[in-house]
Scaffold this active site. Structure first.
Site, mmCIF file in Angstrom:
data_model
loop_
_atom_site.group_PDB
_atom_site.id
_atom_site.type_symbol
_atom_site.label_atom_id
_atom_site.label_comp_id
_atom_site.label_asym_id
_atom_site.label_seq_id
_atom_site.Cartn_x
_atom_site.Cartn_y
_atom_site.Cartn_z
ATOM 1 N N ARG A 43 -37.588 53.743 -28.526
ATOM 2 C CA ARG A 43 -37.767 52.950 -30.167
ATOM 3 C C ARG A 43 -39.221 53.206 -30.487
ATOM 4 O O ARG A 43 -39.207 53.063 -32.002
ATOM 5 C CB ARG A 43 -37.169 51.409 -30.052
ATOM 6 C CG ARG A 43 -37.583 50.779 -31.091
ATOM 7 C CD ARG A 43 -36.874 49.327 -31.056
ATOM 8 N NE ARG A 43 -36.914 48.230 -31.914
ATOM 9 C CZ ARG A 43 -36.028 48.227 -33.062
ATOM 10 N NH1 ARG A 43 -34.115 49.278 -32.534
ATOM 11 N NH2 ARG A 43 -35.999 47.751 -34.252
ATOM 12 N N ILE A 69 -34.892 49.849 -39.627
ATOM 13 C CA ILE A 69 -34.175 50.151 -38.285
ATOM 14 C C ILE A 69 -33.237 48.720 -37.402
ATOM 15 O O ILE A 69 -34.281 48.074 -37.453
ATOM 16 C CB ILE A 69 -35.080 51.176 -37.622
ATOM 17 C CG1 ILE A 69 -34.361 50.812 -35.667
ATOM 18 C CG2 ILE A 69 -36.194 49.668 -36.718
ATOM 19 C CD1 ILE A 69 -35.015 50.961 -34.600
ATOM 20 N N SER A 70 -32.462 48.517 -37.875
ATOM 21 C CA SER A 70 -31.076 47.325 -36.940
ATOM 22 C C SER A 70 -32.279 46.883 -35.611
ATOM 23 O O SER A 70 -33.010 47.539 -35.292
ATOM 24 C CB SER A 70 -29.779 47.923 -36.642
ATOM 25 O OG SER A 70 -29.439 48.294 -37.889
ATOM 26 N N GLN A 71 -31.956 45.028 -35.455
ATOM 27 C CA GLN A 71 -32.548 44.330 -34.960
ATOM 28 C C GLN A 71 -32.134 44.992 -33.570
ATOM 29 O O GLN A 71 -30.456 45.534 -33.176
ATOM 30 C CB GLN A 71 -31.505 43.526 -34.936
ATOM 31 C CG GLN A 71 -31.906 41.915 -33.951
ATOM 32 C CD GLN A 71 -31.659 40.270 -34.185
ATOM 33 O OE1 GLN A 71 -30.984 40.643 -35.176
ATOM 34 N NE2 GLN A 71 -31.741 39.715 -33.198
ATOM 35 N N PHE A 213 -26.961 42.628 -43.812
ATOM 36 C CA PHE A 213 -27.250 44.261 -44.029
ATOM 37 C C PHE A 213 -28.135 44.655 -45.282
ATOM 38 O O PHE A 213 -27.158 44.098 -45.723
ATOM 39 C CB PHE A 213 -26.426 45.255 -43.009
ATOM 40 C CG PHE A 213 -26.285 45.799 -41.583
ATOM 41 C CD1 PHE A 213 -26.976 46.951 -40.569
ATOM 42 C CD2 PHE A 213 -26.469 44.811 -40.806
ATOM 43 C CE1 PHE A 213 -27.080 47.121 -39.444
ATOM 44 C CE2 PHE A 213 -26.477 44.462 -39.106
ATOM 45 C CZ PHE A 213 -27.087 46.708 -38.914
#
Length: 220
Positions: A43, A69-71, A213
């Protein structure tokens, strides 16, 4: 070694979140295969240099151009809902830095992903290629219209909040396929939806849980 240890900590946090959310919302625990894939994707390679130290925190990170960048937990949940099997064809709307596509690729999927921000599309394509994710294809453009020449897809994932479910994506979803999408008003609480296409073409929609989001762009 440092990143491997932090990645393992991230996976443990994601698994714990998954168990807690499963109890509250009646979901199954996260698939171990999804957790394993996230434990193997670096990541820290998908965030800007200034964010590397925080890359494995269980929260979203900015990647520039108003995008994130998403959780990690949300990446895991959305991936889990798709029920990916090796060889599945997957379309992604919203490449971002390419992390979600990398996780899907690690699970053995063939991924076609579209990013509307040209700079992000170019950097994600270069990053994924350099890291060896050769089952992921990236192009710049408006993902609202899908990738018709590669349809139908076994699974479709929309990684930004939409005001409605794009009809072109429903048309490109294979019978028996699954779509995960966030629907709601920009920057307010949205609903994470799972959509399944039945053999007769009917759509079954299930609300999974509320999320927030960044919005889909492109004027739709």
């Amino acid at each position: 070694a440092e990143f491997a240890a932090r990645r393992a900590e991230m996976v443990r946090a994601v698994e714990e979140d998954g168990l807690a959310v499963a109890r509250r919302h009646g979901l199954a625990p996260l698939d171990p295969a999804v957790l394993d894939a996230m434990g193997r994707v670096p990541r820290h390679a998908f965030v800007p240099p200034s964010r590397v130290r925080a890359a494995y925190d269980n929260r979203p990170q900015g990647i520039g151009y108003g995008q994130t960048i998403s959780q990690p937990y949300v990446v895991a949940l959305m991936t889990d809902l798709l029920e990916i099997e090796a060889g599945d064809k997957v379309f992604e709307l919203g490449t971002g830095s390419g992390y979600q596509a990398a996780v899907l690729g690690m699970l053995g999927a063939q991924v076609w992903t579209v990013e509307i921000v040209p700079e992000l599309a170019a950097s994600a394509a270069a990053r994924l290629a350099s890291l060896g994710y050769d089952t992921v294809s990236v192009r710049g453009g408006d993902g609202y219209y899908g990738w018709s020449e590669r349809a139908p897809f076994d699974a479709i994932i929309v990684t930004a909040a939409a005001s409605h479910i794009p009809p072109p994506l429903l048309a490109q979803l294979k019978v028996g396929g699954r779509m995960v999408i966030l629907v709601g008003s920009p920057f307010l609480t949205q609903q994470l939806l799972l959509i399944e296409k039945a053999p007769d073409g009917a759509l079954r929609t299930r609300q999974i849980l509320p999320v927030i989001f960044v919005p889909v762009t492109g004027g739709h």
